[in-house]
Design an enzyme around this catalytic site. Structure first.
Site, PDB file in Angstrom:
ATOM      1  N   LYS A 180     -22.222 -18.464   6.285  1.00  0.00           N
ATOM      2  CA  LYS A 180     -20.917 -18.840   6.850  1.00  0.00           C
ATOM      3  C   LYS A 180     -20.139 -17.531   6.947  1.00  0.00           C
ATOM      4  CE  LYS A 180     -16.873 -19.818   6.510  1.00  0.00           C
ATOM      5  NZ  LYS A 180     -15.835 -19.030   7.232  1.00  0.00           N
ATOM      6  N   GLU A 254     -18.733 -11.397  -5.327  1.00  0.00           N
ATOM      7  CA  GLU A 254     -18.323 -10.003  -5.077  1.00  0.00           C
ATOM      8  C   GLU A 254     -16.897 -10.051  -4.564  1.00  0.00           C
ATOM      9  OE1 GLU A 254     -19.815  -7.271  -5.720  1.00  0.00           O
ATOM     10  OE2 GLU A 254     -21.797  -8.061  -6.242  1.00  0.00           O
ATOM     11  N   CYS A 288     -13.477  -3.259  -0.006  1.00  0.00           N
ATOM     12  CA  CYS A 288     -13.259  -3.774  -1.364  1.00  0.00           C
ATOM     13  C   CYS A 288     -13.133  -2.647  -2.364  1.00  0.00           C
ATOM     14  CB  CYS A 288     -14.396  -4.707  -1.740  1.00  0.00           C
ATOM     15  SG  CYS A 288     -16.015  -3.975  -1.504  1.00  0.00           S
ATOM     16  N   GLU A 389      -4.136  -6.314  -4.915  1.00  0.00           N
ATOM     17  CA  GLU A 389      -4.906  -5.717  -3.826  1.00  0.00           C
ATOM     18  C   GLU A 389      -4.154  -5.859  -2.505  1.00  0.00           C
ATOM     19  OE1 GLU A 389      -8.445  -7.814  -2.420  1.00  0.00           O
ATOM     20  OE2 GLU A 389      -9.552  -5.922  -2.454  1.00  0.00           O
TER      21      GLU A 389
HETATM   22  P1  NAD Z   1     -11.636 -14.460   1.949  1.00  0.00           P
HETATM   23  O1  NAD Z   1     -11.877 -14.724   0.510  1.00  0.00           O
HETATM   24  O2  NAD Z   1     -10.392 -14.978   2.559  1.00  0.00           O
HETATM   25  O3  NAD Z   1     -12.824 -15.056   2.845  1.00  0.00           O
HETATM   26  C1  NAD Z   1     -14.173 -14.702   2.684  1.00  0.00           C
HETATM   27  C2  NAD Z   1     -15.049 -15.806   3.245  1.00  0.00           C
HETATM   28  O4  NAD Z   1     -14.946 -16.952   2.415  1.00  0.00           O
HETATM   29  C3  NAD Z   1     -14.675 -16.304   4.624  1.00  0.00           C
HETATM   30  O5  NAD Z   1     -15.873 -16.603   5.308  1.00  0.00           O
HETATM   31  C4  NAD Z   1     -13.860 -17.557   4.345  1.00  0.00           C
HETATM   32  O6  NAD Z   1     -13.890 -18.481   5.405  1.00  0.00           O
HETATM   33  C5  NAD Z   1     -14.568 -18.104   3.143  1.00  0.00           C
HETATM   34  N1  NAD Z   1     -13.773 -18.888   2.189  1.00  0.00           N
HETATM   35  C6  NAD Z   1     -12.529 -18.619   1.745  1.00  0.00           C
HETATM   36  N2  NAD Z   1     -12.163 -19.531   0.807  1.00  0.00           N
HETATM   37  C7  NAD Z   1     -13.210 -20.373   0.649  1.00  0.00           C
HETATM   38  C8  NAD Z   1     -13.459 -21.532  -0.160  1.00  0.00           C
HETATM   39  N3  NAD Z   1     -12.546 -21.987  -1.005  1.00  0.00           N
HETATM   40  N4  NAD Z   1     -14.657 -22.153  -0.059  1.00  0.00           N
HETATM   41  C9  NAD Z   1     -15.598 -21.678   0.778  1.00  0.00           C
HETATM   42  N5  NAD Z   1     -15.428 -20.622   1.595  1.00  0.00           N
HETATM   43  C10 NAD Z   1     -14.238 -19.971   1.532  1.00  0.00           C
HETATM   44  O7  NAD Z   1     -11.757 -12.877   2.120  1.00  0.00           O
HETATM   45  P2  NAD Z   1     -11.425 -12.009   3.422  1.00  0.00           P
HETATM   46  O8  NAD Z   1      -9.950 -11.968   3.602  1.00  0.00           O
HETATM   47  O9  NAD Z   1     -12.296 -12.400   4.550  1.00  0.00           O
HETATM   48  O10 NAD Z   1     -11.939 -10.565   2.909  1.00  0.00           O
HETATM   49  C11 NAD Z   1     -11.190  -9.723   2.156  1.00  0.00           C
HETATM   50  C12 NAD Z   1     -11.516  -9.816   0.677  1.00  0.00           C
HETATM   51  O11 NAD Z   1     -12.925  -9.613   0.452  1.00  0.00           O
HETATM   52  C13 NAD Z   1     -10.832  -8.737  -0.133  1.00  0.00           C
HETATM   53  O12 NAD Z   1     -10.292  -9.282  -1.312  1.00  0.00           O
HETATM   54  C14 NAD Z   1     -11.958  -7.771  -0.467  1.00  0.00           C
HETATM   55  O13 NAD Z   1     -11.726  -6.976  -1.608  1.00  0.00           O
HETATM   56  C15 NAD Z   1     -13.125  -8.682  -0.617  1.00  0.00           C
HETATM   57  N6  NAD Z   1     -14.386  -7.953  -0.467  1.00  0.00           N
HETATM   58  C16 NAD Z   1     -15.207  -7.772  -1.561  1.00  0.00           C
HETATM   59  C17 NAD Z   1     -16.386  -7.040  -1.439  1.00  0.00           C
HETATM   60  C18 NAD Z   1     -17.295  -6.791  -2.613  1.00  0.00           C
HETATM   61  O14 NAD Z   1     -18.464  -6.470  -2.386  1.00  0.00           O
HETATM   62  N7  NAD Z   1     -16.843  -6.906  -3.843  1.00  0.00           N
HETATM   63  C19 NAD Z   1     -16.753  -6.518  -0.191  1.00  0.00           C
HETATM   64  C20 NAD Z   1     -15.896  -6.721   0.888  1.00  0.00           C
HETATM   65  C21 NAD Z   1     -14.728  -7.447   0.742  1.00  0.00           C
END
Ligand code: NAD
Length: 499
Positions: A180, A254, A288, A389
């Site tokens: 997804k 992650e 991230c 963040e």
């Molecule tokens: P997000 O958490 O809003 O969304 C990530 C994904 O999860 C999307 O596909 C979203 O549709 C889905 N999602 C969100 N809530 C959900 C739920 N309750 N159930 C199921 N699916 C759900 O993150 P974003 O805004 O797309 O990305 C930014 C974040 O990602 C930042 O906090 C960043 O630090 C983190 N990030 C972490 C890493 C790592 O490897 N640690 C790498 C890249 C980004």
């Protein structure tokens, strides 16, 4: 091709071996460089998510489960080569959706092959063990078995790279996946799934359902999904861990970061300057591991801050498709608003803007979501910018006097993803490496990553590890097999102690 010339795209879900374009619910994707519509995607319902999970389950029980690990590995390697060969085309799609530099997206697509080759190679190196029991008449051995269908849920900042980081070990272990992708960048996952079928990976092994959070929730809640790999914000991570807990399945998480980049006075300041800049502005802070807190030792504080300010002011901001551009737009309007709001909040809490801090209206992209590289100083220890963040190009600079002070400050957040230390002192470098609470410590470098080096978070930055050998074991469960070799009839009422 410049950002202004892009077509409009229309994608459906990729299930088994075909792209299914639903007529009903769709959502719109925008190009952050122009602010214009980029295309549209299926806003998948729970039943569409279910179709993908069923296809993945059938492939797991069928052709994928029947393949030898070596054959599985070879297919992953072939897929990697195909993705690398198509890197330019897919990178342009990603840049069109998240506004990150084309050069960076292309590099990530090319390097995805290394991940698929590494984990493809590991597929036939997973071994069980024979356990020397006290009960010598028993042969006891372990089998490492896949779980079944794994949900891969990814964010928008490095779409292919983060997808492959989860998918490669999951498939190498013999599972199948339903991806997804982020609603911001859904195109590349569909392109990858198409290429998987083209290289001979059986239909149903790699499926993609697009949609908003609800589609992700439906996937996590589906009874045939046996494990989750989630990369995203800590809020989503908590929701997913709770949902997974209710179902008694586990997840690899992650999550976000607030990583410190620590410059000691004895550091090579030219290299430290480049490392601090790369850590926060190279991807417009949308990574991230962004080094969003620069702690600089007092004797070099004024000099370093002035160097950073000068370099930030000279960053070439513009079309991310242009090879000359150093920083593109922010990926979404919501993220842009968050960047602005967090800078305002930091200022309201007493900090001062040293550089930037505002939205930019660039010619010829007046509607693009551009934000200036921003440096904030004079923050009190309680300032929210030191704990929360941003996920944007916002750097906090803080002076410090000694090791103890900076260790306490560096560890003073709930996050623990990454960190950087700049020093020429060997003892200090290793002491810092031990005492910083983070999954990655970079000494005299920053933002480096490899397929064979573990990556993941301490504290609220996550659970589990991507990359390296331990990643594959997260997608395998251990079975203990007991074979009684004696033909003696045992008295059913005699308790057999270990010895
Ligand atoms: P997000 O958490 O809003 O969304 C990530 C994904 O999860 C999307 O596909 C979203 O549709 C889905 N999602 C969100 N809530 C959900 C739920 N309750 N159930 C199921 N699916 C759900 O993150 P974003 O805004 O797309 O990305 C930014 C974040 O990602 C930042 O906090 C960043 O630090 C983190 N990030 C972490 C890493 C790592 O490897 N640690 C790498 C890249 C980004």
């Amino acid at each position: 091709m410049s950002a202004q010339q892009q077509d409009q795209y229309e994608y459906g879900n990729f299930i088994a071996d075909e792209e299914i374009k639903p007529a009903s619910r769709r959502f719109t994707s925008y190009n952050p460089t122009t602010g214009k519509v980029w295309g549209s995607f299926a806003d998948s319902t729970a039943s569409e998510v279910g179709q993908a999970v069923d296809a993945a389950h059938a492939a797991f029980k069928g052709p994928w489960g029947a393949l030898s690990p070596t054959r599985r590995g070879r297919l992953l390697m072939a897929w990697g080569a195909k993705i690398a060969a198509e890197a330019d085309r897919i990178a342009a799609l990603e840049t069109g959706q998240n506004g990150k530099l084309f050069a960076e997206m292309r590099a990530q697509l090319r390097v995805a092959e290394d991940w698929l080759v590494y984990f493809g190679g590991l597929a036939d190196k997973v071994e069980g063990s024979v356990i020397p029991l006290d009960r010598t008449s028993v042969l006891n051995y372990t089998l490492r078995e896949p779980y079944g269908v794994i949900a891969i849920i990814v964010p928008w900042n490095s779409p292919t790279f983060l997808t492959v980081m989860g998918v490669a070990p999951a498939l190498a272990a013999g599972n199948t996946v339903v991806i997804k992708p982020s609603e911001v960048t859904s195109a590349s996952a569909i392109e990858l799934a198409r290429l998987a079928v083209e290289v001979g990976i059986p239909p149903g092994v790699v499926n993609v359902v697009t949609g908003l959070r609800e589609a992700g929730e439906a996937l996590v809640g589906h009874p045939k999904v046996r494990k989750i790999n989630f990369t995203g914000g800590d809020r989503g991570g908590r929701a997913i861990a709770s949902a997974a807990g209710q179902r008694l399945i586990s997840s690899v998480l992650e999550l976000g970061g607030k990583s410190p980049n620590i410059v000691f006075a004895d550091a090579d300041l030219d290299r430290a300057e480049a490392g601090v800049l790369a850590g926060i502005f190279a991807a417009a802070g949308q990574t991230c591991v962004a080094g969003s807190r620069a702690y600089i030792q007092r004797p070099v504080y004024e000099e370093m801050v002035e160097r950073l300010r000068r370099r930030a002011a000279a960053i070439r901001i513009g079309d991310p498709m242009d090879a000359e551009t150093q920083m593109g737009p922010i990926a979404t309007q919501a993220q842009l608003a968050k960047d602005e709001a967090m800078v305002k909040k930091a200022v309201a809490e007493g900090a001062e803007i040293l550089h930037g801090g505002e939205r930019l209206r660039l010619d010829p992209f007046p509607e693009g979501y551009f934000f200036s590289p921003t440096i904030i100083h004079r923050l009190s220890p309680a300032n929210s910018l030191l704990r929360e963040e941003v996920f944007g190009p916002v750097l906090a600079v803080i002076p410090f006097d000694d090791e103890e002070e900076v260790i306490a400050a560096a560890n003073g957040t709930d996050f623990g993803l990454a960190s950087g230390v700049w020093t020429r002192d060997l003892r200090r470098a290793h002491v810092m490496a031990r005492r910083i609470e983070a999954g990655t410590v970079w000494i005299n470098t920053y933002r480096a990553m490899a397929f064979n080096s573990p990556f993941g978070g301490y504290k609220d930055s996550g659970i589990g590890r991507q990359n390296g050998q331990e990643a594959i074991y997260q997608y395998l469960q251990t079975k203990s097999v007991w074979v009684e070799l004696s033909d003696e009839v045992q008295d059913p009422f005699v308790i057999r102690a270990g010895r």
